[in-house]
Design an enzyme around this catalytic site. Structure first.
Site, mmCIF file in Angstrom:
data_model
loop_
_atom_site.group_PDB
_atom_site.id
_atom_site.type_symbol
_atom_site.label_atom_id
_atom_site.label_comp_id
_atom_site.label_asym_id
_atom_site.label_seq_id
_atom_site.Cartn_x
_atom_site.Cartn_y
_atom_site.Cartn_z
ATOM 1 N N SER A 1 3.390 3.117 4.452
ATOM 2 C CA SER A 1 4.562 3.832 4.975
ATOM 3 C C SER A 1 5.704 3.843 3.967
ATOM 4 O O SER A 1 5.849 2.912 3.159
ATOM 5 C CB SER A 1 5.025 3.101 6.236
ATOM 6 O OG SER A 1 6.301 3.527 6.620
ATOM 7 N N TYR B 1 8.315 -3.956 10.591
ATOM 8 C CA TYR B 1 7.233 -2.973 10.438
ATOM 9 C C TYR B 1 6.968 -2.687 8.957
ATOM 10 O O TYR B 1 5.824 -2.758 8.482
ATOM 11 C CB TYR B 1 7.605 -1.680 11.182
ATOM 12 C CG TYR B 1 6.700 -0.535 10.832
ATOM 13 C CD1 TYR B 1 5.376 -0.517 11.266
ATOM 14 C CD2 TYR B 1 7.154 0.529 10.049
ATOM 15 C CE1 TYR B 1 4.536 0.529 10.929
ATOM 16 C CE2 TYR B 1 6.325 1.581 9.708
ATOM 17 C CZ TYR B 1 5.011 1.568 10.151
ATOM 18 O OH TYR B 1 4.171 2.594 9.809
ATOM 19 N N LYS C 1 3.520 -3.571 6.441
ATOM 20 C CA LYS C 1 2.783 -2.615 5.601
ATOM 21 C C LYS C 1 2.813 -3.078 4.137
ATOM 22 O O LYS C 1 1.832 -2.974 3.411
ATOM 23 C CB LYS C 1 3.388 -1.213 5.744
ATOM 24 C CG LYS C 1 3.223 -0.602 7.116
ATOM 25 C CD LYS C 1 1.774 -0.224 7.385
ATOM 26 C CE LYS C 1 1.526 0.321 8.764
ATOM 27 N NZ LYS C 1 0.111 0.602 9.032
#
Ligand code: UDP
Length: 331
Positions: A124, A148, A152
């Site tokens: 991402s 988040y 990643k």
């Protein structure tokens, strides 16, 4: 055989449909169906569905994943499975670390034990953190500011290590804002609750929600609202196919941005959505959403160079396909 984790999810299911367009091809899908939808795969029709071997399991279930890999002679993995909300990740970091990080590491452990060395990972733009310049290229420093983004980033790092120590061949695809739906209307975006901008704008157009809340109009952008780079889900699917082709040619450890290089503000999304739907969309302005940055736009030169990839959908077309889905949702 290709194993697809999260293949019943939003981006995963669009990839599976695209991949199976090659006659005779088959896939193994491992999905715990927490975020994914069995209907997404069944909606594809009997001819395609019979070429999908769906295993309802968590990627952390080492025994089941190992059995599936052995039984179907898996030689490469598309790793879509993971939770994907910045806000949730800040509220429930343990859930994100466990699912996105620990789950992925277990998957890699099984791959390592069985000698499976090819993997494409859904990463991402959230791994970059606050942009120091725009558009963002892959050399931009990675300082994720959300849990988040950090999950990643940690997996990207693990994959570099497997490349270095075990000669794995991996591509991390750093998505910007995935949006839109397949033109067939058979599959599309379905999250509960839905927090993403385009589906929410369209729900407001439909009257399913009373109004769209715009999170901040005091950003340093032309119209004061945040700018994002919305990339069509089928363009993402296409990039995955190309990345897989690349891994079949030689060994890589690469990270590649996937966006359109065309930033759109929240206001532009709303205006275009009014045009596409022909409906009025009520808007209320509220304060900034924590964690949002003013502008995230991709530099996609590397995707073009390495994958020969260019997005086919512009924002209008992306909204049109999302609207088509939203009006006749199957799940
Ligand atoms: N946004 C908004 N109202 C909403 C949902 C999103 O104003 O109901 C804004 C959000 O602040 C961000 C942009 O739309 O600037 C895209 O948000 P989204 O959640 O779709 O994706 P993100 O960029 O967070 O991954």
């Amino acid at each position: 055989m290709l194993l697809v984790t999260g293949g019943a999810g939003y981006i995963g299911s669009h990839f599976v449909k695209e991949y199976l367009s090659k006659p005779g091809s088959e896939v193994v899908v491992v999905d715990n169906l927490i975020e994914g939808h069995r209907r997404a795969l069944h909606s594809l029709g009997d001819e395609l569905t019979k070429r999908i071997h769906l295993i309802e399991a968590d990627i952390a279930d080492e025994r089941t994943v190992a059995d599936a890999m052995e039984r179907y002679y898996v030689d490469s993995v598309m790793h879509f499975a993971g939770f994907c909300y910045v806000g949730d990740s800040e509220a429930e970091p343990s859930r994100y670390f466990e699912n996105n990080v620990a789950g992925s590491l277990k998957l890699f452990k099984v791959m390592d034990a069985l000698g499976v060395k090819k993997l494409v990972f859904s990463s991402s733009c959230a791994t970059y953190g606050d942009p120091q310049y725009a558009p963002l290229d892959e050399l931009h420093p990675q300082n994720p500011v959300s849990v988040y983004g950090l999950t990643k980033y940690l997996i990207e790092q693990a994959l570099w290590s497997y490349g270095r120590t075990k000669n794995w061949s991996t591509v991390c695809l750093r998505y910007f804002n995935a949006a839109g739906a397949d033109e067939s209307g058979l599959i599309g975006e379905s999250h509960e609750p839905e927090t993403h901008l385009i589906p929410r704008v369209l729900k407001a157009a439909k009257g399913e929600i009373d109004h769209l809340e715009v999170f901040g109009d005091d950003y340093e952008t032309d119209d004061g609202t945040c700018i994002r780079d919305y990339v069509h889900v089928n363009d993402l699917a296409d990039a995955h196919i190309r990345a897989l082709d690349l891994l079949n040619v030689k060994t890589y450890s690469e990270a590649i941005n996937l966006g359109t290089a065309d930033g759109a503000s929240v206001k532009r999304v709303i205006d275009l959505s009014k045009e596409v739907t022909g409906r009025d969309i009520k808007v209320k302005y509220s304060k900034r959403r924590p964690g949002d940055v003013a502008k995230l736009v991709a530099n996609c030169s590397k995707a073009k160079e390495l994958l020969g990839w260019q997005p086919k959908y512009d924002l209008r077309k992306t909204i049109e396909t999302a609207w088509n889905w939203e009006q006749n949702r199957r799940y």
